[in-house]
Design a protein around this motif. Structure first.
Motif, short mmCIF file in Angstrom:
data_model
loop_
_atom_site.label_atom_id
_atom_site.label_comp_id
_atom_site.label_asym_id
_atom_site.label_seq_id
_atom_site.Cartn_x
_atom_site.Cartn_y
_atom_site.Cartn_z
N MET A 24 0.66 -1.28 0.35
CA MET A 24 0.00 0.02 -0.14
C MET A 24 0.51 1.09 0.06
O MET A 24 2.06 1.43 0.72
N SER A 25 0.73 2.01 -1.05
CA SER A 25 1.23 3.62 -1.11
C SER A 25 0.40 4.66 0.23
O SER A 25 -0.59 4.58 0.31
N LEU A 26 1.27 5.44 -0.05
CA LEU A 26 0.58 6.44 1.54
C LEU A 26 -0.62 6.74 0.26
O LEU A 26 -1.81 7.68 1.33
N ARG A 27 -0.32 7.34 -0.64
CA ARG A 27 -1.20 8.33 -1.83
C ARG A 27 -3.14 7.30 -1.03
O ARG A 27 -4.11 8.03 -1.41
N TYR A 28 -3.14 5.87 -1.12
CA TYR A 28 -4.54 5.38 -1.34
C TYR A 28 -4.90 5.01 0.74
O TYR A 28 -6.09 5.63 0.45
N ALA A 29 -3.83 5.66 1.29
CA ALA A 29 -4.30 5.83 2.45
C ALA A 29 -5.31 7.45 2.62
O ALA A 29 -6.11 7.71 3.27
N LEU A 30 -3.92 8.11 1.61
CA LEU A 30 -4.66 9.59 2.30
C LEU A 30 -5.92 10.23 0.93
O LEU A 30 -6.96 10.81 2.07
N TRP A 50 -1.71 2.75 9.03
CA TRP A 50 -0.43 3.28 7.84
C TRP A 50 0.14 4.07 8.56
O TRP A 50 0.12 5.26 8.05
N HIS A 51 1.90 4.19 8.98
CA HIS A 51 2.13 5.32 9.53
C HIS A 51 2.83 6.08 8.52
O HIS A 51 3.33 4.96 7.34
N ALA A 52 3.10 7.20 8.37
CA ALA A 52 3.57 8.82 7.73
C ALA A 52 4.38 9.56 8.64
O ALA A 52 2.61 10.32 9.38
N PRO A 53 4.81 10.01 8.18
CA PRO A 53 5.58 11.15 9.41
C PRO A 53 4.96 12.49 8.37
O PRO A 53 4.37 12.49 7.03
N ASP A 54 4.98 13.46 8.60
CA ASP A 54 3.96 14.63 7.93
C ASP A 54 5.14 15.15 6.62
O ASP A 54 4.55 15.44 5.77
N SER A 55 6.48 14.33 6.97
CA SER A 55 7.02 15.12 5.62
C SER A 55 6.76 14.13 4.67
O SER A 55 7.44 14.73 4.01
N MET A 85 -8.50 -0.41 -4.50
CA MET A 85 -9.27 -2.00 -3.37
C MET A 85 -9.66 -2.49 -4.08
O MET A 85 -9.91 -3.82 -3.73
N ASP A 86 -9.55 -2.91 -5.31
CA ASP A 86 -10.20 -4.47 -6.74
C ASP A 86 -9.88 -4.69 -6.77
O ASP A 86 -9.57 -6.45 -6.94
N ALA A 87 -7.67 -4.39 -6.95
CA ALA A 87 -6.96 -5.25 -7.31
C ALA A 87 -6.26 -5.77 -6.05
O ALA A 87 -6.20 -5.99 -4.32
N PRO A 88 -6.07 -7.27 -6.37
CA PRO A 88 -5.25 -8.18 -5.55
C PRO A 88 -4.32 -7.18 -4.03
O PRO A 88 -3.39 -7.01 -4.55
N LEU A 89 -4.21 -8.51 -2.94
CA LEU A 89 -3.21 -8.06 -2.14
C LEU A 89 -2.31 -7.93 -2.50
O LEU A 89 -1.81 -9.26 -1.71
N ASP A 90 -1.10 -7.27 -2.63
CA ASP A 90 0.93 -8.17 -2.54
C ASP A 90 0.72 -8.12 -0.46
O ASP A 90 1.01 -7.38 -0.25
#
Length: 197
Positions: free
Chosen positions: A1-7, A33-38, A83-88
């Motif tokens: 998962m990348s940060l963009r999907y969490a956002l 999903w941890h991500a710092p402000d930076s 969301m519809d793609a298989p999770l790696d």
């Protein structure tokens, strides 16, 4: 998962400024999903350039503005596609369990300290996750309240149930980690030099 999907997921509740995204992120999506402000601010700008978000300057105080982001149609499409793609599943890096495999090299008191710290960490997580789940279920969680205002009442049960379900998994994980570390303490006591078997 990348940060963009969490956002993207977070911003489906309501448009937010970058500051508010960071604040809400740590109180909700940040639990999984941890991500710092930076990392958050540059990703918001990238997503805007790619057309996944639209930014609007809004008044912030008497003499300044902030950018408030909302998800675009392309952003919603990207979220649905993800969301519809298989999770790696990525290969794991699990320092506590790696260390546990070699506890025979640790001083017994240090090994006990490792297990106690693990228990303390997951007890804190358990308390936080349990409280968040309760706030989701009783609709007092601020992000859930905003999300429910935005979506039809017919969707409310699904929204709440899936959010609570995610926290069910986190809570079960915390309980399992606490039980595992408590068993570790028993093993250390049993197997330490000078202990009776």
């Amino acid at each position: 998962m990348s940060l963009r999907y969490a956002l993207l997921a977070l911003l489906t509740a309501e448009p937010l400024t970058g500051y508010d995204v960071a604040k809400h992120f740590n109180a909700s999506v940040g639990h999984v999903w941890h991500a710092p402000d930076s990392q958050i601010y540059p990703e918001l700008r990238r997503m805007e350039k790619e057309g996944l978000l639209e930014g609007e300057d809004v008044r912030w105080g008497p003499n300044s503005t902030k950018k408030r982001y909302r998800v675009t149609g392309d952003g919603l499409a990207a979220l649905r596609e993800w969301m519809d793609a298989p999770l790696d599943y990525a290969p794991g890096r699990d320092a506590p369990h790696m260390r546990a495999a070699y506890l025979e090299w640790a001083e017994p008191d240090r090994a006990r300290d490792h297990m106690r710290r693990h228990i303390d960490h997951y007890r804190d997580q358990l308390e936080q996750w349990t409280a968040t789940r309760a706030a989701i279920l009783d609709r007092s969680n601020a992000t859930i309240a905003k999300r429910l205002q935005r979506y039809p009442e017919a969707d409310h049960e699904r929204i709440i149930a899936f959010k609570a379900f995610a926290y069910d998994g986190l809570i079960a994980r915390a309980e399992a980690e606490i039980a595992w570390a408590e068993h570790g303490l028993e093993l250390i006591d049993k197997l330490s030099p000078g202990s009776e078997e």
